[in-house]
Write an enzyme that holds these catalytic residues in place. Structure first.
Site, PDB file in Angstrom:
ATOM      1  N   ASP A 207       0.615  -1.107  -0.091  1.00 43.20           N
ATOM      2  CA  ASP A 207      -0.121   0.016  -0.043  1.00 43.20           C
ATOM      3  C   ASP A 207       1.067   1.184  -0.058  1.00 43.20           C
ATOM      4  O   ASP A 207       1.847   1.291   0.854  1.00 43.20           O
ATOM      5  CB  ASP A 207      -0.864   0.109   1.228  1.00 43.20           C
ATOM      6  CG  ASP A 207      -1.962  -1.248   1.470  1.00 43.20           C
ATOM      7  OD1 ASP A 207      -1.950  -1.795   0.284  1.00 43.20           O
ATOM      8  OD2 ASP A 207      -2.799  -1.083   2.310  1.00 43.20           O
ATOM      9  N   HIS A 278       4.895  -7.324  -0.387  1.00 40.42           N
ATOM     10  CA  HIS A 278       4.650  -8.761  -1.076  1.00 40.42           C
ATOM     11  C   HIS A 278       5.332  -8.580  -2.560  1.00 40.42           C
ATOM     12  O   HIS A 278       5.840  -7.692  -2.770  1.00 40.42           O
ATOM     13  CB  HIS A 278       3.356  -8.871  -1.040  1.00 40.42           C
ATOM     14  CG  HIS A 278       2.370  -9.004  -0.008  1.00 40.42           C
ATOM     15  ND1 HIS A 278       1.684 -10.155   0.496  1.00 40.42           N
ATOM     16  CD2 HIS A 278       2.131  -7.941   0.866  1.00 40.42           C
ATOM     17  CE1 HIS A 278       1.062  -9.865   1.607  1.00 40.42           C
ATOM     18  NE2 HIS A 278       1.229  -8.554   1.851  1.00 40.42           N
ATOM     19  N   SER A 391       8.073   3.668   4.777  1.00 37.75           N
ATOM     20  CA  SER A 391       9.345   3.680   4.056  1.00 37.75           C
ATOM     21  C   SER A 391       8.961   3.584   2.572  1.00 37.75           C
ATOM     22  O   SER A 391       7.932   4.179   1.987  1.00 37.75           O
ATOM     23  CB  SER A 391      10.410   2.755   4.399  1.00 37.75           C
ATOM     24  OG  SER A 391      11.609   3.013   3.939  1.00 37.75           O
TER      25      SER A 391
END
Length: 439
Positions: A207, A278, A391
């Protein structure tokens, strides 16, 4: 006779402080006539009218002189028009105004040449000299401390409100289930909270917000519009394929034909985002490089201001290949990121203490490299690791020249949503010919 009248305030101040003060007492001449009682002697000889006027003038002159002296002494102590006032009043005010003007120029508008205002060499050195690693390690320790159960809803609720956290999509929606702030940051999601797009060649690994994407035609590529970083400094020496080419971009390409190009995509994770990342596609990582660099902020404002930001920061870089050639996945650290954790790589240790050496760990030759097991294959959507604070993820990969991104710069994206894909070559040529015929 002469009667002295002293104010009650001065009497008490003298008694309280125990020091003698110099003041001009008010006094009045009270002229009284005393009748003699059988003798020519007087109990008090009054002043004549001329003497009274003269003494009054002297007292008035002395009072004015004392007031001027007090004003002069106060001006010596730090008036606005004295040297002391210039250094203690005008100078700090001027510095604050200059700092505000500089910050406004950084945030607002380009320079005189129409280019973004970026940090100079000395500004970069000063920024890198700040104790950001010490601050980040302290924040990591604080974030891992246990939060008392009664105040957990207050702490996490305020954080969720401030940064827009959607707690309903988390696997545990009860704030009391999270022992520490770190656990709340790295919360897992419900199984149906994200959907992996199976039709797209490349999906978003996390995200976040798309800072930049596009072709990497030379060694200098854009981290944001108009501000670049070095591809060679970011990836390190291209010695994994034992290939020599005139340019660095051609060196990292696996295919020798001219049908492919190097692309990049940068996704920034804000503090309120889902902090796990992911695999964006099916690929095989071969090498892991850990660059123990700086821990500078990677917020969009800093990315617009500091060139080479991603090449300076600490990062865990995984190099390998996918169906179209070269592929790399980089998890970039930042200020207040306690650590970067990769589940398949337990030996990785980030945000280690390096003493008080600052500005010396960002060179490309300072990295640790290990080979990963040959049978390591990552599937699309597979969970890779987590940030202990927001980050950035940087994807640099090889793809056909007709590869197309499905996102826009500045767009907010969720993990698993389509990022880009290759088109059918025959359809691409047909579209290209139609455009050429129309023009």
């Amino acid at each position: 006779m002469s009667v002295y009248f002293v104010s009650r305030k001065r009497i008490f101040s003298t008694v309280t402080h125990g020091t003698q003060r110099n003041w001009t007492p008010r006094w009045f001449n009270i002229r009284k006539s005393f009748k003699s009682t059988g003798t020519n002697s007087n109990y008090g000889k009054p002043f004549s009218n001329g003497e009274t006027v003269e003494i009054t003038k002297k007292l008035a002159t002395k009072g004015n002189g004392d007031q001027q002296g007090q004003q002069h002494s106060s001006s010596k102590k730090g008036g606005w028009l004295t040297w002391r006032g210039v250094f203690l009043k005008w100078t700090p005010l001027g510095l604050c105004l200059v700092a505000a003007a500089q910050w406004t120029m950084i945030n607002d508008g380009p320079n005189g040449k129409g280019q973004p205002r970026t940090a100079t060499a000395w500004q970069t050195n000063i920024y890198c000299s700040l104790p950001l690693r010490l601050i980040s390690r302290g924040w990591g320790w604080l974030a891992d401390c246990r939060v008392p159960i009664p105040i957990r809803p207050i702490v996490y609720g305020c954080y969720s409100t401030a940064f827009g956290v959607n707690i309903e999509e988390a696997a545990a929606s009860d704030f009391k289930k999270y022992r520490s702030i770190a656990e709340f940051f790295t919360r897992s999601l419900k199984e149906d909270a994200r959907t992996i797009d199976t039709n797209s060649c490349l999906v978003s690994p996390a995200d976040g917000r798309v800072l930049h994407f596009g072709l990497a035609t030379n060694e200098q590529v854009e981290q944001v519009k108009g501000v670049t970083y070095s591809l060679k400094s970011f990836l390190g020496p291209a010695n994994w394929e034992n290939k020599s080419s005139p340019t660095y971009v051609d060196t990292i390409r696996i295919r020798d034909d001219e049908e492919t190009a190097i692309y990049q995509c940068i996704i920034y994770l804000a503090p309120g985002d889902y902090h796990r990342f992911h695999s964006p596609t099916k690929w095989t990582p071969k090498l892991r490089r850990h660059f123990s660099g700086e821990l500078l902020s990677v917020s969009p404002k800093i990315a617009h201001w500091l060139p080479g930001l991603f090449s300076l920061n600490e990062r865990a870089l995984y190099l390998g290949r996918w169906q179209h050639g070269f592929f790399s996945f980089a998890a970039v650290g930042a200020t207040n990121v306690g650590s970067i954790q990769i589940y398949m790589d337990e030996s990785l240790q980030t945000n280690k203490w390096h003493g008080f050496k600052v500005g010396k760990l960002n060179k490309t030759e300072h990295f640790d490299e290990i080979e990963l097991p040959q049978d390591t294959i990552l599937e699309k959507g597979q969970l890779l690791g987590q940030f202990n604070m927001g980050s950035t993820v940087v994807l640099i990969f090889e793809a056909p020249k007709y590869f197309k991104f499905f996102v826009e710069q500045g767009q907010t994206i969720k993990m698993g949503e389509p990022l880009g894909c290759t088109k059918n070559r025959r359809n691409f040529d047909e579209i290209k010919n139609e455009i050429a015929a129309a023009s």
